[in-house]
Design a protein around this motif. Sequence first.
Motif, mmCIF file in Angstrom:
data_model
loop_
_atom_site.group_PDB
_atom_site.id
_atom_site.type_symbol
_atom_site.label_atom_id
_atom_site.label_comp_id
_atom_site.label_asym_id
_atom_site.label_seq_id
_atom_site.Cartn_x
_atom_site.Cartn_y
_atom_site.Cartn_z
ATOM 1 N N TYR A 138 43.542 -32.649 -25.628
ATOM 2 C CA TYR A 138 42.894 -32.154 -24.780
ATOM 3 C C TYR A 138 43.477 -31.058 -23.721
ATOM 4 O O TYR A 138 43.960 -30.434 -22.882
ATOM 5 C CB TYR A 138 41.174 -32.569 -24.611
ATOM 6 N N LEU A 139 44.361 -32.261 -23.107
ATOM 7 C CA LEU A 139 45.187 -32.354 -21.815
ATOM 8 C C LEU A 139 46.053 -31.195 -22.492
ATOM 9 O O LEU A 139 46.224 -30.379 -21.016
ATOM 10 C CB LEU A 139 45.511 -33.909 -21.041
ATOM 11 N N PHE A 140 47.124 -31.706 -23.338
ATOM 12 C CA PHE A 140 48.476 -30.986 -23.405
ATOM 13 C C PHE A 140 48.078 -29.822 -23.953
ATOM 14 O O PHE A 140 48.977 -28.626 -23.494
ATOM 15 C CB PHE A 140 49.325 -31.944 -24.133
ATOM 16 N N GLU A 141 47.280 -29.487 -24.336
ATOM 17 C CA GLU A 141 46.469 -27.691 -24.471
ATOM 18 C C GLU A 141 45.926 -26.945 -23.295
ATOM 19 O O GLU A 141 46.372 -25.952 -23.637
ATOM 20 C CB GLU A 141 45.365 -28.097 -26.092
ATOM 21 N N LYS A 142 45.637 -27.761 -22.390
ATOM 22 C CA LYS A 142 45.690 -27.110 -21.468
ATOM 23 C C LYS A 142 46.588 -26.523 -20.391
ATOM 24 O O LYS A 142 46.083 -25.670 -19.715
ATOM 25 C CB LYS A 142 44.489 -27.748 -20.655
ATOM 26 N N LEU A 143 47.730 -27.874 -20.543
ATOM 27 C CA LEU A 143 48.720 -26.952 -20.046
ATOM 28 C C LEU A 143 49.486 -26.463 -20.663
ATOM 29 O O LEU A 143 50.750 -26.312 -20.270
ATOM 30 C CB LEU A 143 49.678 -29.208 -19.507
ATOM 31 N N GLY A 144 49.087 -25.537 -22.005
ATOM 32 C CA GLY A 144 49.790 -24.579 -22.537
ATOM 33 C C GLY A 144 50.699 -24.960 -23.588
ATOM 34 O O GLY A 144 51.827 -24.169 -24.584
ATOM 35 N N PHE A 145 50.656 -26.172 -24.013
ATOM 36 C CA PHE A 145 51.343 -27.016 -25.510
ATOM 37 C C PHE A 145 50.830 -26.662 -26.334
ATOM 38 O O PHE A 145 49.397 -26.089 -26.457
ATOM 39 C CB PHE A 145 51.367 -28.210 -25.089
ATOM 40 N N THR A 146 50.938 -25.870 -27.865
ATOM 41 C CA THR A 146 50.491 -25.776 -28.608
ATOM 42 C C THR A 146 51.087 -25.885 -29.975
ATOM 43 O O THR A 146 51.869 -26.566 -29.782
ATOM 44 C CB THR A 146 50.573 -24.169 -29.027
ATOM 45 N N VAL A 147 50.401 -26.163 -31.055
ATOM 46 C CA VAL A 147 50.538 -26.782 -31.985
ATOM 47 C C VAL A 147 52.008 -26.170 -32.894
ATOM 48 O O VAL A 147 51.387 -24.708 -33.538
ATOM 49 C CB VAL A 147 49.183 -26.863 -32.870
ATOM 50 N N VAL A 148 52.822 -27.124 -33.339
ATOM 51 C CA VAL A 148 53.890 -26.380 -34.433
ATOM 52 C C VAL A 148 53.642 -26.897 -34.994
ATOM 53 O O VAL A 148 54.564 -26.476 -36.026
ATOM 54 C CB VAL A 148 55.253 -26.371 -33.576
ATOM 55 N N GLY A 149 53.110 -27.670 -35.988
ATOM 56 C CA GLY A 149 53.241 -28.707 -37.230
ATOM 57 C C GLY A 149 52.536 -30.009 -37.105
ATOM 58 O O GLY A 149 52.118 -30.405 -36.287
ATOM 59 N N VAL A 150 52.121 -30.254 -38.009
ATOM 60 C CA VAL A 150 51.890 -31.489 -38.516
ATOM 61 C C VAL A 150 52.477 -32.434 -39.781
ATOM 62 O O VAL A 150 53.293 -32.137 -40.709
ATOM 63 C CB VAL A 150 50.407 -30.841 -39.841
ATOM 64 N N ARG A 151 52.771 -34.178 -38.939
ATOM 65 C CA ARG A 151 53.120 -35.244 -39.608
ATOM 66 C C ARG A 151 52.402 -35.486 -41.165
ATOM 67 O O ARG A 151 51.553 -36.603 -39.277
ATOM 68 C CB ARG A 151 54.140 -35.626 -38.993
ATOM 69 N N LYS A 152 52.271 -35.830 -41.410
ATOM 70 C CA LYS A 152 51.354 -36.635 -42.184
ATOM 71 C C LYS A 152 51.166 -38.336 -42.505
ATOM 72 O O LYS A 152 52.825 -38.771 -42.879
ATOM 73 C CB LYS A 152 51.245 -35.909 -43.460
ATOM 74 N N GLN A 153 50.663 -38.452 -42.482
ATOM 75 C CA GLN A 153 50.745 -40.793 -42.522
ATOM 76 C C GLN A 153 52.499 -40.776 -41.416
ATOM 77 O O GLN A 153 52.551 -41.600 -42.237
ATOM 78 C CB GLN A 153 51.076 -40.696 -43.626
ATOM 79 N N TRP A 154 52.083 -40.324 -40.522
ATOM 80 C CA TRP A 154 53.308 -40.303 -39.127
ATOM 81 C C TRP A 154 53.102 -41.677 -39.091
ATOM 82 O O TRP A 154 54.310 -42.783 -38.553
ATOM 83 C CB TRP A 154 53.768 -39.067 -38.692
ATOM 84 N N LEU A 155 51.775 -42.199 -38.281
ATOM 85 C CA LEU A 155 51.737 -43.624 -37.409
ATOM 86 C C LEU A 155 51.015 -44.567 -38.543
ATOM 87 O O LEU A 155 50.013 -44.383 -38.959
ATOM 88 C CB LEU A 155 51.144 -43.130 -36.332
ATOM 89 N N ARG A 156 51.738 -45.745 -38.525
ATOM 90 C CA ARG A 156 50.502 -47.412 -39.484
ATOM 91 C C ARG A 156 50.296 -47.795 -38.068
ATOM 92 O O ARG A 156 50.646 -48.209 -37.328
ATOM 93 C CB ARG A 156 51.827 -47.918 -39.785
ATOM 94 N N LYS A 157 48.620 -47.646 -38.472
ATOM 95 C CA LYS A 157 47.709 -48.338 -37.986
ATOM 96 C C LYS A 157 47.546 -49.562 -38.568
ATOM 97 O O LYS A 157 47.818 -49.789 -40.182
ATOM 98 C CB LYS A 157 46.459 -47.757 -37.770
ATOM 99 N N ALA A 158 46.307 -50.529 -37.939
ATOM 100 C CA ALA A 158 45.736 -51.263 -38.644
ATOM 101 C C ALA A 158 45.500 -50.937 -40.292
ATOM 102 O O ALA A 158 45.560 -51.967 -41.499
ATOM 103 C CB ALA A 158 45.143 -52.690 -38.210
ATOM 104 N N ASP A 159 44.417 -49.765 -39.987
ATOM 105 C CA ASP A 159 43.846 -49.387 -41.464
ATOM 106 C C ASP A 159 43.756 -48.639 -42.590
ATOM 107 O O ASP A 159 43.745 -47.587 -43.015
ATOM 108 C CB ASP A 159 42.124 -49.533 -41.080
#
Length: 171
Positions: A138-159
């Motif tokens: 929300y913050l970055f979109e409010k400041l004019g950033f736009t989505v240019v892509g998605v990185r799949k399974q990029w961050l490893r989390k505990a689950d």
Amino acid sequence: MLHNELVFLRALEAEDLEFLYALENDAALWTVSDNVVPISRYTLRQYLDNAAADWQEVRQLRLVICATDDKRAVGTVDLFDYQARHQRAGIGIALLPAEQGRGYAQAALQLVISYAHTTLHLHQLYCTIATDNVRSIYLFEKLGFTVVGVRKQWLRKADGWQDVLEYQCIV
């Protein structure tokens, strides 16, 4: 120039050791960084000793976000992976948990985006945000950033693994 009614941005100082120690050792932030172990005060002291290096040489700049009213450090904002030829850099922000939700992040990002354009002469900024980090999205979109892509399974989390969104802002 690097101030508004809510925050001001300043360079790192030797006195920031305990503040950085608390911020860098917040395990909640490790999921979006490469940290998986605590950082020692000794390592942070060495980092602070070299923090004044030329930003074009080290390709990064870290500024401390301070509350205007009482001058306390509340977070950091980073420009990293600076590319001189292409006039771009990555941007990231981290606030102490107790300081979140007070408008400091938006105020600081507005300042650093303006600084990146007018003083550093950057053409674009980019960032990576985990898909479950709704507040940052929300913050970055409010400041004019736009989505240019998605990185799949990029961050490893505990689950398991998590996707991230890649954002870009032409400044």
